[in-house]
Design an enzyme around this catalytic site. Structure first.
Site, PDB file in Angstrom:
ATOM      1  N   ASP A 165       0.877  -1.159   0.000  1.00 13.15           N
ATOM      2  CA  ASP A 165       0.000   0.000   0.000  1.00 13.15           C
ATOM      3  C   ASP A 165       0.924   1.221   0.000  1.00 13.15           C
ATOM      4  OD1 ASP A 165      -2.397   1.633   0.544  1.00 13.15           O
ATOM      5  OD2 ASP A 165      -1.528   1.858   2.538  1.00 13.15           O
ATOM      6  N   ASP A 171      -0.209   5.150   0.934  1.00 15.88           N
ATOM      7  CA  ASP A 171      -0.505   6.148   1.965  1.00 15.88           C
ATOM      8  C   ASP A 171      -0.553   5.516   3.348  1.00 15.88           C
ATOM      9  OD1 ASP A 171      -1.098   8.744   0.496  1.00 15.88           O
ATOM     10  OD2 ASP A 171      -2.354   7.337  -0.603  1.00 15.88           O
ATOM     11  N   ASP A 219      -1.471  -0.692   6.143  1.00 23.52           N
ATOM     12  CA  ASP A 219      -1.520   0.057   7.401  1.00 23.52           C
ATOM     13  C   ASP A 219      -2.920   0.197   7.953  1.00 23.52           C
ATOM     14  OD1 ASP A 219      -2.215   1.926   5.221  1.00 23.52           O
ATOM     15  OD2 ASP A 219      -2.323   3.389   6.852  1.00 23.52           O
TER      16      ASP A 219
END
Length: 219
Positions: free
Chosen positions: A9, A11, A168
């Site tokens: 991922d 961001d 995250d």
């Protein structure tokens, strides 16, 4: 099964832009005498058009009609300010280098649009590490839908059992799991309170982390 690919991922995972966005919108709320609850904001982390609309919430809290366009303009300006301090999360470059040395195919799957991703990969100088980059422009539905990961897996030419996702957020983790991937959870200050126990591995930082040893857990 041997791990042949790793899909990151972006961001909040490689660069903590999530904290930048939350800090900027928190300032918008403060300018209207309100506080932005982290648990509410978290509902829109890692996705697009999620269950939470911070503009509507601010209007509800103030009890009056607000100019959405003006709010967005203010947020965008504050967001740019906070992004000036955005940097790679500790250990990110080392992990990307190790993935390259290990001969892994490296992909990126992000719910952000391509313009945003291209900008930040360029600014951080890491675009060349990624063989495949999939963004929300490439699919009909962003995370938690698995489409982004399924597209990345296909483009990398590996089986789901041969790839690991690094996420995250809960929306991102749901997307990875729905695609049939095993996952490494790497929370940041905005997502640290989320239940990411569905991941096969949880780490606090890339720093000091041996990717080779980490991936041994998946064999």
């Amino acid at each position: 099964m041997t791990i042949r690919a790793i899909i990151f991922d972006f961001d909040g995972t490689l660069v903590d832009t999530e904290s930048c966005a939350y800090d900027a919108f928190s300032r918008v709320y403060e300018e209207h005498g309100q506080q932005l609850a982290l648990e509410r904001w978290a509902l829109c982390v890692g996705t697009v058009g999620g269950a939470y609309d911070p503009y509507e919430d601010l209007q509800r809290l103030t009890g009056r009609a607000l100019d959405r366009a003006a709010l967005k303009e203010r947020f965008d300006a504050l967001h740019e300010e906070t992004l000036r301090g955005a940097a790679l999360r500790p250990g990110t470059l080392a992990v990307l280098e190790e993935a390259k040395r290990l001969g892994l195919r490296i992909g990126l799957a992000s719910s952000s649009d391509r313009v945003w991703i291209d900008r930040h990969l360029r600014e951080q100088g890491i675009a060349s590490y990624f063989e495949v980059i999939c963004t929300r422009d490439d699919v009909e539905r962003a995370k938690p839908d698995p489409a982004l990961y399924l597209l990345a897996i296909e483009a990398l030419g590996v089986r789901t059992s041969e790839a690991v996702a690094v996420e995250d957020s809960l929306n991102g983790l749901k997307a990875a799991k729905a695609a049939g991937l095993r996952a490494i959870a790497l929370p940041n200050p905005v997502t640290a309170h989320m239940d990411l126990s569905g991941a096969e591995a949880m780490i606090e930082s890339f720093e000091g982390q041996s990717l080779a040893e980490l991936l041994e857990r998946f064999k």
